[in-house]
Design a protein around this motif. Structure first.
Motif, PDB file in Angstrom:
ATOM      1  N   THR A 136       0.832  -1.210   0.000  1.00 49.16           N
ATOM      2  CA  THR A 136       0.000   0.000   0.000  1.00 49.16           C
ATOM      3  C   THR A 136       0.862   1.254   0.000  1.00 49.16           C
ATOM      4  O   THR A 136       0.620   2.209  -0.748  1.00 49.16           O
ATOM      5  CB  THR A 136      -0.946  -0.009   1.225  1.00 49.16           C
ATOM      6  N   MET A 137       1.923   1.291   0.818  1.00 46.84           N
ATOM      7  CA  MET A 137       2.804   2.451   0.877  1.00 46.84           C
ATOM      8  C   MET A 137       3.561   2.642  -0.444  1.00 46.84           C
ATOM      9  O   MET A 137       3.769   3.767  -0.897  1.00 46.84           O
ATOM     10  CB  MET A 137       3.806   2.271   2.033  1.00 46.84           C
ATOM     11  N   LYS A 138       3.922   1.561  -1.048  1.00 49.17           N
ATOM     12  CA  LYS A 138       4.626   1.643  -2.340  1.00 49.17           C
ATOM     13  C   LYS A 138       3.716   2.254  -3.403  1.00 49.17           C
ATOM     14  O   LYS A 138       4.146   3.100  -4.207  1.00 49.17           O
ATOM     15  CB  LYS A 138       5.083   0.248  -2.751  1.00 49.17           C
ATOM     16  N   ALA A 139       2.432   1.855  -3.382  1.00 42.63           N
ATOM     17  CA  ALA A 139       1.488   2.404  -4.367  1.00 42.63           C
ATOM     18  C   ALA A 139       1.244   3.882  -4.122  1.00 42.63           C
ATOM     19  O   ALA A 139       1.134   4.680  -5.078  1.00 42.63           O
ATOM     20  CB  ALA A 139       0.177   1.621  -4.313  1.00 42.63           C
ATOM     21  N   ARG A 140       1.149   4.306  -2.830  1.00 44.01           N
ATOM     22  CA  ARG A 140       0.928   5.714  -2.513  1.00 44.01           C
ATOM     23  C   ARG A 140       2.124   6.567  -2.950  1.00 44.01           C
ATOM     24  O   ARG A 140       1.956   7.654  -3.501  1.00 44.01           O
ATOM     25  CB  ARG A 140       0.688   5.885  -1.003  1.00 44.01           C
ATOM     26  N   GLU A 141       3.329   6.078  -2.679  1.00 46.16           N
ATOM     27  CA  GLU A 141       4.532   6.832  -3.080  1.00 46.16           C
ATOM     28  C   GLU A 141       4.590   7.003  -4.595  1.00 46.16           C
ATOM     29  O   GLU A 141       5.002   8.052  -5.096  1.00 46.16           O
ATOM     30  CB  GLU A 141       5.781   6.110  -2.570  1.00 46.16           C
ATOM     31  N   TRP A 142       4.195   6.003  -5.308  1.00 41.77           N
ATOM     32  CA  TRP A 142       4.202   6.121  -6.772  1.00 41.77           C
ATOM     33  C   TRP A 142       3.171   7.141  -7.250  1.00 41.77           C
ATOM     34  O   TRP A 142       3.446   7.932  -8.157  1.00 41.77           O
ATOM     35  CB  TRP A 142       3.936   4.741  -7.380  1.00 41.77           C
ATOM     36  N   ASP A 143       1.971   7.136  -6.621  1.00 36.02           N
ATOM     37  CA  ASP A 143       0.961   8.112  -7.008  1.00 36.02           C
ATOM     38  C   ASP A 143       1.432   9.526  -6.721  1.00 36.02           C
ATOM     39  O   ASP A 143       1.203  10.448  -7.532  1.00 36.02           O
ATOM     40  CB  ASP A 143      -0.348   7.828  -6.260  1.00 36.02           C
ATOM     41  N   GLU A 144       2.068   9.731  -5.576  1.00 35.79           N
ATOM     42  CA  GLU A 144       2.566  11.070  -5.231  1.00 35.79           C
ATOM     43  C   GLU A 144       3.652  11.506  -6.227  1.00 35.79           C
ATOM     44  O   GLU A 144       3.728  12.678  -6.621  1.00 35.79           O
ATOM     45  CB  GLU A 144       3.122  11.080  -3.808  1.00 35.79           C
ATOM     46  N   TYR A 145       4.483  10.613  -6.630  1.00 36.28           N
ATOM     47  CA  TYR A 145       5.559  10.944  -7.587  1.00 36.28           C
ATOM     48  C   TYR A 145       4.976  11.323  -8.959  1.00 36.28           C
ATOM     49  O   TYR A 145       5.417  12.283  -9.592  1.00 36.28           O
ATOM     50  CB  TYR A 145       6.508   9.752  -7.737  1.00 36.28           C
ATOM     51  N   VAL A 146       3.945  10.607  -9.395  1.00 39.41           N
ATOM     52  CA  VAL A 146       3.327  10.914 -10.700  1.00 39.41           C
ATOM     53  C   VAL A 146       2.649  12.285 -10.651  1.00 39.41           C
ATOM     54  O   VAL A 146       2.699  13.050 -11.627  1.00 39.41           O
ATOM     55  CB  VAL A 146       2.324   9.810 -11.072  1.00 39.41           C
ATOM     56  N   GLU A 147       1.984  12.631  -9.490  1.00 39.96           N
ATOM     57  CA  GLU A 147       1.336  13.937  -9.376  1.00 39.96           C
ATOM     58  C   GLU A 147       2.368  15.063  -9.352  1.00 39.96           C
ATOM     59  O   GLU A 147       2.146  16.135  -9.922  1.00 39.96           O
ATOM     60  CB  GLU A 147       0.477  13.987  -8.111  1.00 39.96           C
ATOM     61  N   ALA A 148       3.511  14.836  -8.694  1.00 40.31           N
ATOM     62  CA  ALA A 148       4.531  15.891  -8.590  1.00 40.31           C
ATOM     63  C   ALA A 148       5.319  16.048  -9.885  1.00 40.31           C
ATOM     64  O   ALA A 148       5.917  17.105 -10.145  1.00 40.31           O
ATOM     65  CB  ALA A 148       5.480  15.574  -7.433  1.00 40.31           C
ATOM     66  N   ASN A 149       5.348  15.029 -10.728  1.00 37.13           N
ATOM     67  CA  ASN A 149       6.116  15.055 -11.989  1.00 37.13           C
ATOM     68  C   ASN A 149       5.202  14.651 -13.141  1.00 37.13           C
ATOM     69  O   ASN A 149       5.182  13.491 -13.564  1.00 37.13           O
ATOM     70  CB  ASN A 149       7.307  14.093 -11.924  1.00 37.13           C
ATOM     71  N   PRO A 150       4.386  15.602 -13.602  1.00 38.93           N
ATOM     72  CA  PRO A 150       3.483  15.265 -14.715  1.00 38.93           C
ATOM     73  C   PRO A 150       4.278  14.922 -15.985  1.00 38.93           C
ATOM     74  O   PRO A 150       5.438  15.298 -16.154  1.00 38.93           O
ATOM     75  CB  PRO A 150       2.648  16.526 -14.898  1.00 38.93           C
ATOM     76  N   LYS A 151       3.642  14.277 -16.909  1.00 38.70           N
ATOM     77  CA  LYS A 151       4.291  13.837 -18.143  1.00 38.70           C
ATOM     78  C   LYS A 151       4.705  15.053 -18.982  1.00 38.70           C
ATOM     79  O   LYS A 151       3.926  15.945 -19.224  1.00 38.70           O
ATOM     80  CB  LYS A 151       3.323  12.954 -18.936  1.00 38.70           C
ATOM     81  N   GLY A 152       5.963  15.079 -19.383  1.00 39.09           N
ATOM     82  CA  GLY A 152       6.485  16.177 -20.198  1.00 39.09           C
ATOM     83  C   GLY A 152       7.069  17.318 -19.414  1.00 39.09           C
ATOM     84  O   GLY A 152       7.534  18.296 -20.005  1.00 39.09           O
ATOM     85  N   SER A 153       7.068  17.234 -18.089  1.00 36.76           N
ATOM     86  CA  SER A 153       7.582  18.348 -17.293  1.00 36.76           C
ATOM     87  C   SER A 153       9.091  18.471 -17.401  1.00 36.76           C
ATOM     88  O   SER A 153       9.649  19.547 -17.156  1.00 36.76           O
ATOM     89  CB  SER A 153       7.169  18.161 -15.821  1.00 36.76           C
TER      90      SER A 153
END
Length: 361
Positions: free
Chosen positions: A337-354
């Motif tokens: 669960t923590m691994k999935a949350r960390e990945w979601d936070e990383y995707v939100e902080a680094n949108p595609k193409g940034s």
């Protein structure tokens, strides 16, 4: 003068007979062939001497002033050079090449005096006089041009040879026709001129090769040196020998005990197969394959590579199967669960193409 002319004619006929016999002979290395060759050269040289005595050819005359029967004597120097090149003897080869070269030069000079050289042949003669040592019938650095020149001269030579053979094998054509007989002689001279330039090019190349060859020592000196080494196996002066199988050379430093009292080796030695003689070792290796035989099986090799870390497990379709998390293992479920949350936070902080900042306005 008539007696001298008849003498020239008889000497020339005898020389031509000897030359024809030499051309039909195949054993050019026999002493009989070489003796006949030298005799033919001597006869042709006598013809040249007689022709000079009676002033058969004069630089003040033109080609029309030479009779048809006398045209054949223009080839005397050519025949001499042609026969000199067939003399055997490595020691006198260089001198014979220079001798033949001078005879060819006299032949071409005589033709040039009567303006009998074609335009291309006259140009080749000028090139030869400028650099006789590097003369070539296709003197150009362009490979295609050299090839075209050689092909053109070969075709010209072939045409002259065919015309000459036709007229020689059909004597009825020239029997009662002085113009045809004269044309035969001129065609023969043109063909020999083609051969002359090719021979001059070959002589220059051979002289260049001979100039780079090392000088051979006197035969008696080399024989004495060889006999000394064969008798004693080494140089009598300082005891040096280039032979590797000389007894004293191999046994130098090989005398005495192999090991000292403490077991330290005192000299080099060779380990042999235990319990086998050298003869048996050689006998066992007679019928073995030429290639090296394997020392382990494939499974043993893979196991050894895996032990050394040379193989990485995983990958392939098996790596796509995700392990199932045991629902009863709460700690493992929390980690997922923590691994999935960390990945979601990383995707939100680094949108595609940034990360692409080069093409922004």
């Amino acid at each position: 003068m008539a007696d001298e002319s008849r003498s020239l004619r008889s000497t020339y006929l005898e020389a031509e007979q000897k030359r024809s016999a030499l051309e039909r002979s195949f054993d050019s290395t026999s002493s009989a062939f070489q003796d006949s060759l030298l005799s033919a050269i001597q006869l042709y040289e006598q013809c040249v001497s007689i022709a000079d005595q009676i002033s058969l050819f004069s630089p003040n005359e033109s080609l029309e002033d030479i009779g048809t029967a006398e045209l054949q004597y223009l080839l005397l120097n050519y025949r001499i050079a042609e026969l000199i090149l067939r003399i055997n003897g490595r020691e006198s080869r260089k001198a014979n090449l220079h001798r033949a070269q001078k005879s060819y030069e006299r032949y071409l000079k005589q033709l040039d005096n009567y303006d009998m050289l074609a335009k291309d042949d006259a140009a080749l003669l000028e090139q030869y006089r400028e650099s006789p040592n590097t003369f070539s019938t296709a003197a150009t650095n362009d490979a295609a041009a050299r090839r075209d020149t050689k092909i053109r001269r070969y075709k010209e030579e072939k045409a002259l040879k065919q015309k000459l053979e036709y007229m020689q094998h059909n004597p009825a054509v020239i029997q009662n026709d002085e113009a045809a007989a004269r044309e035969l002689q001129l065609t023969n001279i043109a063909y020999c001129t083609h051969q002359t330039f090719a021979s001059l090019e070959s002589i220059g190349q051979e002289l260049h090769i001979l100039s780079m060859a090392p000088t051979s020592p006197p035969p008696d000196v080399s024989r004495q040196t060889s006999d000394s080494r064969e008798r004693g196996g080494r140089d009598a002066a300082d005891g040096y020998s280039e032979r590797l199988d000389y007894g004293s050379h191999l046994s130098a430093g090989m005398r005495g005990p192999l090991l000292d009292k403490s077991g330290k080796p005192l000299r080099p030695f060779t380990l042999t197969a235990g319990g086998q003689s050298k003869r048996q070792e050689f006998q066992n290796g007679v019928f073995r394959p030429d290639h090296s035989l394997p020392t382990m099986s494939i499974d043993e090799y893979l196991e050894e590579e895996r032990r050394r870390g040379g193989m990485i497990d995983g990958g392939g379709p098996q790596s796509e199967v995700k392990p199932q998390v045991d629902e009863d293992d709460l700690d493992a479920a929390d980690r997922e669960t923590m691994k999935a949350r960390e990945w979601d936070e990383y995707v939100e902080a680094n949108p595609k193409g940034s990360g692409n900042t080069l093409n922004r306005g």
